[in-house]
Write a protein that holds these residues in place. Structure first.
Motif, PDB file in Angstrom:
ATOM      1  N   PHE A   1      16.356  30.923  24.962  1.00 52.49           N
ATOM      2  CA  PHE A   1      17.295  29.644  25.265  1.00 52.49           C
ATOM      3  C   PHE A   1      16.248  28.743  26.013  1.00 52.49           C
ATOM      4  O   PHE A   1      16.280  27.499  25.694  1.00 52.49           O
ATOM      5  CB  PHE A   1      18.114  30.182  26.215  1.00 52.49           C
ATOM      6  N   SER A   2      15.292  29.225  26.740  1.00 51.37           N
ATOM      7  CA  SER A   2      14.423  28.367  27.464  1.00 51.37           C
ATOM      8  C   SER A   2      13.009  28.023  26.689  1.00 51.37           C
ATOM      9  O   SER A   2      12.483  26.968  26.785  1.00 51.37           O
ATOM     10  CB  SER A   2      14.020  28.838  28.893  1.00 51.37           C
ATOM     11  N   ARG A   3      12.687  28.856  25.762  1.00 51.11           N
ATOM     12  CA  ARG A   3      11.438  28.788  25.000  1.00 51.11           C
ATOM     13  C   ARG A   3      11.676  27.710  23.907  1.00 51.11           C
ATOM     14  O   ARG A   3      11.002  26.928  23.341  1.00 51.11           O
ATOM     15  CB  ARG A   3      10.969  30.020  24.669  1.00 51.11           C
ATOM     16  N   ASP A   4      12.731  27.881  23.186  1.00 53.65           N
ATOM     17  CA  ASP A   4      12.981  27.116  22.046  1.00 53.65           C
ATOM     18  C   ASP A   4      13.679  25.983  22.367  1.00 53.65           C
ATOM     19  O   ASP A   4      14.799  25.792  22.990  1.00 53.65           O
ATOM     20  CB  ASP A   4      14.068  28.041  21.059  1.00 53.65           C
ATOM     21  N   ALA A   5      12.894  24.650  21.925  1.00 51.58           N
ATOM     22  CA  ALA A   5      13.312  23.452  22.477  1.00 51.58           C
ATOM     23  C   ALA A   5      14.613  23.007  22.167  1.00 51.58           C
ATOM     24  O   ALA A   5      15.479  22.258  22.421  1.00 51.58           O
ATOM     25  CB  ALA A   5      12.157  22.533  22.004  1.00 51.58           C
TER      26      ALA A   5
END
Lengths: 371, 359
Positions: A114-118
């Protein structure tokens, strides 16, 4: 001549350069609105999704699916296999986690995608469910809005009255790296119907520590200085006679202003916090007769006394679990930096040994339209 | 006689170009880098480096004012001879080219990360280069007008950054000077790259309509940049927790991801697209200046042919090599060292040289 070449060049570029080769047609996309994460008996990760179904031939408006997978990306791949469409996480409204998952340290790491994939949103609400998730996901109540919308609505409206906390994925992420404050998320239970239970308190590693009911959540948010205006509390005033089975010693009020001043100090190896809570209230309900005209200061004192007891119960709960949902660590860092830095990594323990003094003052600003 | 009479720029345009060059590269990653070095005290480093840059920039203007009708190359030719001027032209051309290159490749990396993950870098480069050429092929006045336009259409951006403030935790800023001055000096060093780019004054100066305004111009433009940097950094510092901010590559964008509107998802996409205008100011004026330096060296009045060569080098170059984020960071670090030489060390030496010569 050069104009001509320019035109040829522009035409070629327009043909070659199109920014749309990574587009996705709506028909080919499935948008899960809810993601649920649970562990089975053998501690395998279980992933659930709820997807709205737009097809006319479908009798049900939603589809639910649960898969076993090691990571969320893998889960996505496996869920894809069940749909004539590809998964898009970008509409996710709610992340539901089970208490079983929360019993493990650092469970939050599995949500890394969730935080890595923009493309993924950071504003999905975090909710804990006390039990196996399959119970809620496959519940399919006919007479209620469908699950993701129901849960999101519950969290948004109740947190507007401070009866639960609206913790988004981003808030969780922030607190994961924050040593001076522990996370708290909304909690639901199933009692025939889905019911918003209050707040689940987590410890520094994200493990489940304890639960708070609606009233305690309000008190917590008053201490955090985050209580929305007009929160409503109910108290029992001692010395008032109960009549029969009805609890006629009760009194309710809504707050016009709730403010907590926190003073931080460090003495003899212990942190010391002085929390001064001030409430301006308006009575909304009083089940016993009372001479407001002459004895209103006495009532103010009684209310303050009762509130203080409840606040102290809450603080006792917090200290016994060695957690810090109020965020006193942030105050400690700001005002007593050096000693805080020394105990930063065991802040929960340091707080459990800290002296927390509490004082409550209450002013009654209104008594309603009757005497 | 005025050599550059047809392309005079106003004070406003001067300020916009200068601030634009400064504000672009490194803006998005700045708060995270400051936090790496000095935690939430990093903003003090910004103030230090701002004072430093204003002084350095005033020195450049002071040097330029000793030969007000020409660029740095004209000045060096006048005082030191033809060859020194030519060498300076080559070096400046390379410097500006590198500056623009770092800017444009970083922009492409951002576009790929946030907007068009599956579009090839070559295509993005072409898409960016077409408007670059149409703006930069004209004289400096057009570049100035473009910078002005970008400035005015970007004015709303700061207001959007006020929205995340409702979740701010202002206590994170306390205590000031947590670990003393050393980390702050180190943060100031990292902020230096963001403030670089003032070297473009060396080329802009003769075009400025009223030379007396140059001192005010550089002071204002550096202050504008400082205020923007300061505001963005402070907002990121109070929004993210001090250890969390180090986890993000571009906290300036992440801070916006949490704004929720009913009518739009992924609000940050709008911002990144809009930032492209701002970022374009890191390469359009610098490529223009680079082409200008080359044409000056060749003694030709038209800078369009060198610009076309730059254009082709960039377009063809992306097919062969495109830096990754880490490589781009490394180039940025070189650039800030080179910038220190061009924008601080050399002007000071020149100033001393000019003084001794006068006496």
């Amino acid at each position: 001549m050069s104009k001509c070449w320019l035109h040829v060049f522009i035409a070629i570029s327009v043909l070659l350069i199109s920014g749309c080769n990574d587009r996705l047609d709506l028909e080919d996309a499935a948008f899960p609105l809810l993601g649920g994460y649970d562990l089975d008996e053998k501690n395998n990760l279980l992933t659930y999704v709820t997807v709205p179904e737009f097809s006319k031939s479908a009798r049900k408006k939603t589809q639910e699916l649960g898969v076993r997978a090691k990571t969320l990306q893998q889960a996505r791949q496996q869920s894809d296999a069940y749909w004539p469409a590809v998964f898009q996480g970008r509409k996710m409204l709610v992340i539901l986690v089970s208490k079983r998952l929360l019993a493990h340290v650092d469970w939050f790491r599995i949500l890394d995608v969730f935080s890595r994939d923009a493309k993924n949103p950071l504003t999905c609400r975090m909710i804990m469910y006390d039990g196996p998730l399959s119970e809620v996901i496959y519940l399919n109540q006919q007479d209620q809005p469908f699950l993701p919308l129901l849960l999101r609505g519950m969290v948004d409206t109740k947190s507007g009255r401070s009866e639960t906390v609206k913790t988004t994925f981003q808030d969780m992420h922030r607190l994961r790296f924050e040593k001076g404050k522990t996370p708290s998320i909304a909690e639901i239970r199933l009692e025939n119907e889905i019911k918003l239970n209050g707040t689940a308190l987590l410890d520094h590693q994200g493990k489940y520590a304890d639960s708070l009911d609606a009233q305690e959540t309000i008190l917590l948010q008053i201490l955090q200085n985050q209580a929305k205006h007009a929160v409503s509390l109910t108290l029992a005033i001692p010395g008032q006679a109960k009549r029969g089975p009805l609890n006629t010693d009760k009194l309710s009020f809504s707050t016009n202003k709730a403010k907590t001043h926190i003073k931080t100090a460090f003495h003899d190896g212990h942190f010391q916090f002085d929390l001064a809570v001030h409430l301006s209230i308006a009575l909304t309900e009083r089940l016993f007769p009372y001479d407001m005209h002459h004895k209103s200061t006495v009532l103010e004192k009684a209310i303050a006394e009762q509130l203080k007891k409840q606040f102290e119960g809450l603080i006792g709960k917090i200290q016994s679990h060695q957690i810090d949902p109020i965020g006193l660590g942030i105050h400690a860092q700001a005002f007593t930096y050096k000693p805080y830095k020394k105990v930063e990594d065991q802040w929960g323990r340091a707080l459990s040994e800290a002296n927390i003094h509490l004082s409550v003052t209450v002013t009654i600003e209104g008594v309603g339209t009757i005497k | 006689m005025k050599k550059y009479a047809y392309n005079e720029i106003t004070l406003m345009q001067f300020i916009c170009i200068l601030s634009g060059v400064q504000l672009s590269v490194g803006l998005l990653a700045l708060p995270q880098r400051l936090a790496q070095r000095a935690g939430t005290d990093g903003w003090i480093g910004l103030l230090l480096i701002w004072v430093f840059t204003v002084i350095a920039n005033l020195i450049i203007v002071r040097v330029m004012s000793s030969y007000p009708q020409g660029t740095m190359m004209d000045l060096l030719t006048h005082y030191c001879g033809r060859w020194v001027g030519k060498i300076a032209a080559v070096l400046l051309a390379l410097y500006f080219f590198l500056y623009g290159y770092v800017g444009i490749t970083r922009t492409i990396l951002y576009v790929k990360q946030w907007l068009l993950p599956q579009t090839s870098t070559f295509q993005i480069m072409l898409l960016l280069l077409i408007p670059t050429y149409t703006v930069a092929r004209n004289g400096l006045r057009i570049v100035g007008r473009y910078a002005e336009l970008v400035f005015f259409i970007s004015l709303w951006i700061p207001f959007a950054y006020l929205l995340p403030l409702q979740d701010a935790q202002w206590l994170y800023l306390l205590p000031v000077l947590k670990e003393g001055w050393l980390p702050i000096l180190s943060a100031a060093e990292i902020a230096f790259l963001s403030f670089s780019g003032i070297g473009i004054t060396m080329v802009l100066y003769p075009f400025l309509l009223h030379k007396r305004q140059a001192f005010a111009g550089v002071a204002i433009s550096n202050t504008v940049s400082m205020l923007v940097f300061l505001m963005i950094s402070l907002i990121c510092f109070v929004y993210f927790s001090p250890s969390e901010i180090k986890e993000y590559n571009e906290p300036v964008v992440n801070v916006l991801k949490n704004i929720e509107f009913k009518f739009i998802e992924r609000i940050e996409v709008v911002f990144i697209s809009f930032y492209l205008f701002m970022f374009s100011l890191s390469w359009i004026p610098t490529f223009h200046a680079s082409a200008f330096c080359v044409s000056w060296m060749l003694g030709k009045p038209d800078h369009r042919n060198p610009l076309r060569v730059i254009w082709l080098i960039l377009a063809a170059g992306t097919l062969l090599f495109m830096p990754s984020f880490t490589q781009n960071d490394m180039m940025g670090r070189w650039l800030s060292k080179i910038a220190f030489g061009f924008e601080d060390a050399i002007p000071v030496c020149l100033l001393i040289y000019l003084w001794t010569k006068k006496e």
